[in-house]
Design a protein around this motif. Structure first.
Motif, PDB file in Angstrom:
ATOM      1  N   VAL A  85      25.680  39.670 158.374  1.00  0.00           N
ATOM      2  CA  VAL A  85      25.553  40.080 159.595  1.00  0.00           C
ATOM      3  C   VAL A  85      25.742  38.396 160.092  1.00  0.00           C
ATOM      4  O   VAL A  85      26.429  38.541 161.031  1.00  0.00           O
ATOM      5  CB  VAL A  85      23.767  39.163 159.620  1.00  0.00           C
ATOM      6  N   TRP A  86      25.663  37.478 159.284  1.00  0.00           N
ATOM      7  CA  TRP A  86      25.322  36.748 159.460  1.00  0.00           C
ATOM      8  C   TRP A  86      27.121  36.071 160.120  1.00  0.00           C
ATOM      9  O   TRP A  86      27.573  35.378 161.174  1.00  0.00           O
ATOM     10  CB  TRP A  86      25.375  34.793 158.107  1.00  0.00           C
ATOM     11  N   SER A  87      28.033  36.881 159.126  1.00  0.00           N
ATOM     12  CA  SER A  87      29.632  36.931 159.849  1.00  0.00           C
ATOM     13  C   SER A  87      30.502  37.388 161.441  1.00  0.00           C
ATOM     14  O   SER A  87      30.370  36.593 161.318  1.00  0.00           O
ATOM     15  CB  SER A  87      30.215  36.605 158.681  1.00  0.00           C
ATOM     16  N   TYR A  88      29.490  38.545 161.070  1.00  0.00           N
ATOM     17  CA  TYR A  88      30.069  39.165 162.717  1.00  0.00           C
ATOM     18  C   TYR A  88      29.117  38.471 164.100  1.00  0.00           C
ATOM     19  O   TYR A  88      29.882  38.438 164.685  1.00  0.00           O
ATOM     20  CB  TYR A  88      28.950  40.225 162.494  1.00  0.00           C
ATOM     21  N   GLY A  89      27.430  37.848 163.288  1.00  0.00           N
ATOM     22  CA  GLY A  89      27.428  37.256 164.293  1.00  0.00           C
ATOM     23  C   GLY A  89      28.069  35.505 164.681  1.00  0.00           C
ATOM     24  O   GLY A  89      28.273  36.167 166.725  1.00  0.00           O
ATOM     25  N   LEU A  90      29.048  35.398 163.801  1.00  0.00           N
ATOM     26  CA  LEU A  90      29.747  33.960 164.540  1.00  0.00           C
ATOM     27  C   LEU A  90      30.905  34.383 165.224  1.00  0.00           C
ATOM     28  O   LEU A  90      31.023  33.943 165.993  1.00  0.00           O
ATOM     29  CB  LEU A  90      30.159  33.900 162.713  1.00  0.00           C
ATOM     30  N   LEU A  91      31.839  35.467 164.546  1.00  0.00           N
ATOM     31  CA  LEU A  91      33.254  36.108 165.096  1.00  0.00           C
ATOM     32  C   LEU A  91      32.868  36.806 166.202  1.00  0.00           C
ATOM     33  O   LEU A  91      32.882  36.370 167.800  1.00  0.00           O
ATOM     34  CB  LEU A  91      33.234  37.602 164.448  1.00  0.00           C
ATOM     35  N   THR A  92      31.348  37.255 166.989  1.00  0.00           N
ATOM     36  CA  THR A  92      31.011  37.797 168.140  1.00  0.00           C
ATOM     37  C   THR A  92      30.885  36.597 169.313  1.00  0.00           C
ATOM     38  O   THR A  92      31.465  36.651 169.766  1.00  0.00           O
ATOM     39  CB  THR A  92      29.421  38.634 168.039  1.00  0.00           C
ATOM     40  N   VAL A  93      29.634  35.555 168.648  1.00  0.00           N
ATOM     41  CA  VAL A  93      29.622  34.198 169.315  1.00  0.00           C
ATOM     42  C   VAL A  93      30.794  33.906 169.698  1.00  0.00           C
ATOM     43  O   VAL A  93      31.984  32.784 171.096  1.00  0.00           O
ATOM     44  CB  VAL A  93      28.945  33.273 168.807  1.00  0.00           C
ATOM     45  N   PHE A  94      31.921  33.319 168.965  1.00  0.00           N
ATOM     46  CA  PHE A  94      33.473  32.990 168.859  1.00  0.00           C
ATOM     47  C   PHE A  94      34.547  34.084 170.269  1.00  0.00           C
ATOM     48  O   PHE A  94      34.785  33.270 171.553  1.00  0.00           O
ATOM     49  CB  PHE A  94      34.184  33.019 168.083  1.00  0.00           C
ATOM     50  N   SER A  95      34.100  35.348 169.946  1.00  0.00           N
ATOM     51  CA  SER A  95      34.466  36.354 171.162  1.00  0.00           C
ATOM     52  C   SER A  95      33.954  36.461 172.595  1.00  0.00           C
ATOM     53  O   SER A  95      35.091  35.885 173.328  1.00  0.00           O
ATOM     54  CB  SER A  95      35.339  37.633 170.666  1.00  0.00           C
ATOM     55  N   LEU A  96      32.782  36.323 172.633  1.00  0.00           N
ATOM     56  CA  LEU A  96      31.907  35.878 174.210  1.00  0.00           C
ATOM     57  C   LEU A  96      32.849  34.613 174.460  1.00  0.00           C
ATOM     58  O   LEU A  96      32.509  34.485 175.356  1.00  0.00           O
ATOM     59  CB  LEU A  96      30.552  36.277 173.638  1.00  0.00           C
ATOM     60  N   LEU A  97      32.516  33.006 173.243  1.00  0.00           N
ATOM     61  CA  LEU A  97      32.732  32.262 173.922  1.00  0.00           C
ATOM     62  C   LEU A  97      34.293  31.868 174.554  1.00  0.00           C
ATOM     63  O   LEU A  97      34.829  31.475 175.772  1.00  0.00           O
ATOM     64  CB  LEU A  97      32.569  31.026 172.845  1.00  0.00           C
ATOM     65  N   CYS A  98      35.402  32.288 173.757  1.00  0.00           N
ATOM     66  CA  CYS A  98      36.367  32.668 174.435  1.00  0.00           C
ATOM     67  C   CYS A  98      36.392  33.839 176.151  1.00  0.00           C
ATOM     68  O   CYS A  98      37.372  33.228 177.349  1.00  0.00           O
ATOM     69  CB  CYS A  98      37.504  33.490 173.531  1.00  0.00           C
ATOM     70  N   ALA A  99      35.756  34.698 176.577  1.00  0.00           N
ATOM     71  CA  ALA A  99      35.746  35.479 177.512  1.00  0.00           C
ATOM     72  C   ALA A  99      35.558  35.019 178.464  1.00  0.00           C
ATOM     73  O   ALA A  99      35.638  34.509 179.113  1.00  0.00           O
ATOM     74  CB  ALA A  99      34.840  36.605 176.912  1.00  0.00           C
ATOM     75  N   LEU A 100      33.957  34.226 178.020  1.00  0.00           N
ATOM     76  CA  LEU A 100      33.642  32.755 178.634  1.00  0.00           C
ATOM     77  C   LEU A 100      34.977  31.453 179.630  1.00  0.00           C
ATOM     78  O   LEU A 100      34.557  32.037 180.736  1.00  0.00           O
ATOM     79  CB  LEU A 100      32.538  32.211 178.597  1.00  0.00           C
ATOM     80  N   THR A 101      35.074  31.031 178.533  1.00  0.00           N
ATOM     81  CA  THR A 101      36.549  30.543 179.376  1.00  0.00           C
ATOM     82  C   THR A 101      37.204  30.852 179.907  1.00  0.00           C
ATOM     83  O   THR A 101      37.395  29.885 180.537  1.00  0.00           O
ATOM     84  CB  THR A 101      37.117  29.425 177.302  1.00  0.00           C
ATOM     85  N   THR A 102      37.345  31.717 180.126  1.00  0.00           N
ATOM     86  CA  THR A 102      38.315  32.283 181.139  1.00  0.00           C
ATOM     87  C   THR A 102      38.473  32.141 182.462  1.00  0.00           C
ATOM     88  O   THR A 102      38.588  32.564 183.456  1.00  0.00           O
ATOM     89  CB  THR A 102      39.175  34.864 180.614  1.00  0.00           C
TER      90      THR A 102
END
Ligand SMILES: Nc1ncnc2c1ncn2[C@@H]1O[C@H](COP(=O)(O)OP(=O)(O)OP(=O)(O)O)[C@@H](O)[C@H]1O
Ligand SMILES: [Mg+2]
Lengths: 265, 279
Positions: free
Chosen positions: A42-59
């Motif tokens: 769960v934690w590793s998926y959580g980490l990747l999800t946060v990273f992806s969402l962060l990327c999406a937000l930065t655009t």
């Protein structure tokens, strides 16, 4: 009418992601695609999800717009989830749908696979949303440079891609013109059986091909007249620069990967 | 005008062994800074001449010299630095995805360093008055603008000879005017020789000299005035004369005798005033 000619789904902008070297984006996405398969908790998926969402937000592109771009794959994501719910029989029975047992393992696995799928597609779509097709072409040419040693025609491939990009709008305009011309002669593209409609496309394709060949011949002549003699000894106007920003992004991504390997089971 | 920059010496050309000669014993010279117009009926060999000038084709007999250098397989890359060419179809010679990329194409091919490229890009776009369009894609430009970009692409490599093969043929009257104006200013600013191939006889009046082609031979070589004086002969080989010249001829038939043959509207007006005052 110009809007209809925007190739791909590029959204102009000035965000950090837009300004990144296209090579950086491509390399990170490539690594991300691999790394996603190492997530298992769960934690590793959580980490990747946060990273992806962060990327999406930065655009700085509206999140709803990004999601809309994923419409065609929603079906696949939901389908994967359902398939897992029906087929997988691990763990305890959670509940029953019309007396069909749904297992806890099925829910966990289905959710994980669907999420993995979603993250992959979303992050990949960020590339085309923030990078012009010609930048992608330049990046491919630059990244494939090593293949030149084994005689792979890297420059020619890039040239082909950029000429295609250049001529897509031209050929689209031409298709419209020809289809109108043929419609005025009584060719019907809209009604009739499938066979009839396929037959109606022939008088559209033949003139289009003939003109495309003529264009190709004239373009080749014009290129030669302007001194084109292959990729050897050529300089380039558009240049790719890996700057401090790119290095910070690589560093950030490295941290994410290290974290992932620490917290995965 | 100095020594000749281009010379055709008894050039014969055909597209294949079993095909008829397209050019027969063609000889002429073009001087430095000279503007030469080439006219002739369809299929008279005009485009063939243009393609021979920068080594897209090679003659079977005879020689073509650029600044004393004969065109052959070894010299074409040097020749193409000195001879620039603009073709008829604005779309099919636009290589880049944007104006900037297209103008740079010729420079990239020649391995010009990037800083130099940026400078030349700016200068040549200014010369054709296309500043501010650097990032435009071809489908957002008019035909005339595209042809101006093509001219900028040629100017960027600073050739000594510029050939325009019916570069205005596919444009509307406005586009034509744009190109002619552009070419005129370029001609004034740079020290280049111009070869314009055209069916538009109004363009011909601007040239220093006219080469009339007929069935693969040089039929006549003279100033625009002298050429248009031969209107009956021109008609015979399928060429028409410009409106102003025609009007002047009609006037002559009606006993309005003008002192000299006018080539454009202003000259005609001038002559008419002179005629009026002399009466
Ligand atoms: N690629 C080719 N193969 C065979 N014959 C050709 C080819 N190109 C031109 N020709 C022939 O050569 C002759 C001269 O052609 P060219 O294109 O030089 O004429 P042109 O004076 O430019 O005509 P236009 O005014 O129509 O442009 C024509 O008879 C033409 O049919
Ligand atoms: Mg021609």
């Amino acid at each position: 009418m110009n809007n209809a000619f925007i190739i791909g789904q590029y959204v102009p902008g000035e965000s950090i992601v837009h300004r990144l070297d296209p090579r950086t984006k491509m390399i990170i996405i490539f690594l991300f695609v691999i790394v996603v398969f190492f997530a298992n908790s769960v934690w590793s998926y959580g980490l990747l999800t946060v990273f992806s969402l962060l990327c999406a937000l930065t655009t700085r592109i509206h999140f709803s717009y990004i999601l809309k771009g994923l419409t065609p794959v929603w079906f696949l994501i939901v389908f994967t989830l359902l398939l897992h719910l029906i087929v997988t029989k691990e763990g305890d029975v959670l509940f029953r749908v019309f007396s069909y047992p749904i297992y806890s393992g099925a829910v966990a696995q289905g959710a994980a696979i669907s999420l993995r799928f979603f993250l992959l597609i979303m992050v990949t779509s960020l590339l085309t949303l923030t990078t012009t097709p010609i930048e992608i072409t330049d990046a491919i040419e630059s990244l494939l440079q090593p293949l030149k040693k084994v005689k792979f025609p890297v420059h020619e491939l890039a040239l082909m891609m950029s000429i295609s990009l250049r001529f897509i709008p031209t050929l689209m305009q031409e298709t419209e013109k020809i289809s109108k011309a043929q419609a005025s002669r009584g060719v019907d593209f809209r009604t009739g059986t499938a066979k009839e409609r396929i037959q109606a496309v022939v008088p559209l394709l033949v003139p289009l091909f003939i003109s495309a060949f003529k264009r190709a011949e004239e373009l080749a002549m014009a290129m030669e007249a302007r001194g084109y003699q292959g990729g050897e000894g050529r300089t380039k106007l558009r240049e790719l620069k890996t700057g401090r920003l790119d290095i910070s992004v690589y560093a950030l991504f490295a941290v994410v990967v290290i974290l992932l390997f620490i917290i995965r089971d | 005008m100095g020594k000749n920059v281009l010379k055709f010496e008894h050039v014969w050309f055909r597209y294949g062994e079993d095909l008829p000669w397209v050019l027969q014993d063609v000889s002429f010279e073009i001087s430095r800074s000279e503007w030469v117009a080439v006219i002739g009926h369809n299929g008279s060999g005009k485009s063939t001449i243009a393609k021979l000038m920068n080594g897209l084709l090679f003659p079977q007999k005879g020689k073509i010299l650029i600044n004393g250098l004969e065109i052959n397989e070894e010299t074409i890359w040097d020749i193409r630095k000195q001879v620039g060419m603009v073709f008829q179809n604005p779309d099919n010679q636009f290589v880049g995805t944007t104006v900037r990329d297209d103008v740079a194409f010729g420079l990239e091919n020649r391995g010009i360093p990037r800083e130099e490229m940026i400078k030349r890009l700016k200068d040549s776009l200014a010369a054709v008055r296309m500043e501010g369009y650097e990032l435009h894609e071809p489908h957002r430009l008019s035909g005339g603008q595209k042809q101006r970009v093509a001219i900028a692409g040629v100017l960027a490599v600073s050739p000594q000879i510029i050939i325009l093969d019916e570069a205005t043929a596919m444009l509307d009257p406005n586009g034509r005017k744009e190109i002619i104006e552009t070419v005129k200013t370029v001609k004034e600013q740079d020290d280049v020789s111009l070869v314009t191939i055209t069916h538009d006889l109004n363009e011909v009046t601007l040239a220093d000299r006219v080469l009339v082609m007929n069935e693969g031979k040089v039929w006549m070589e003279a100033s625009p005035k002298d050429i248009f004086a031969k209107r009956d002969e021109l008609k015979e080989i399928g060429l028409d004369i410009p409106f102003v010249t025609k009007l002047a001829a009609e006037l002559t038939d009606r006993d309005v005798i003008l002192d000299s043959e006018p080539l454009n509207h202003d000259e005609l007006l001038e002559e008419l005033w002179r005629f009026h005052l002399n009466r």
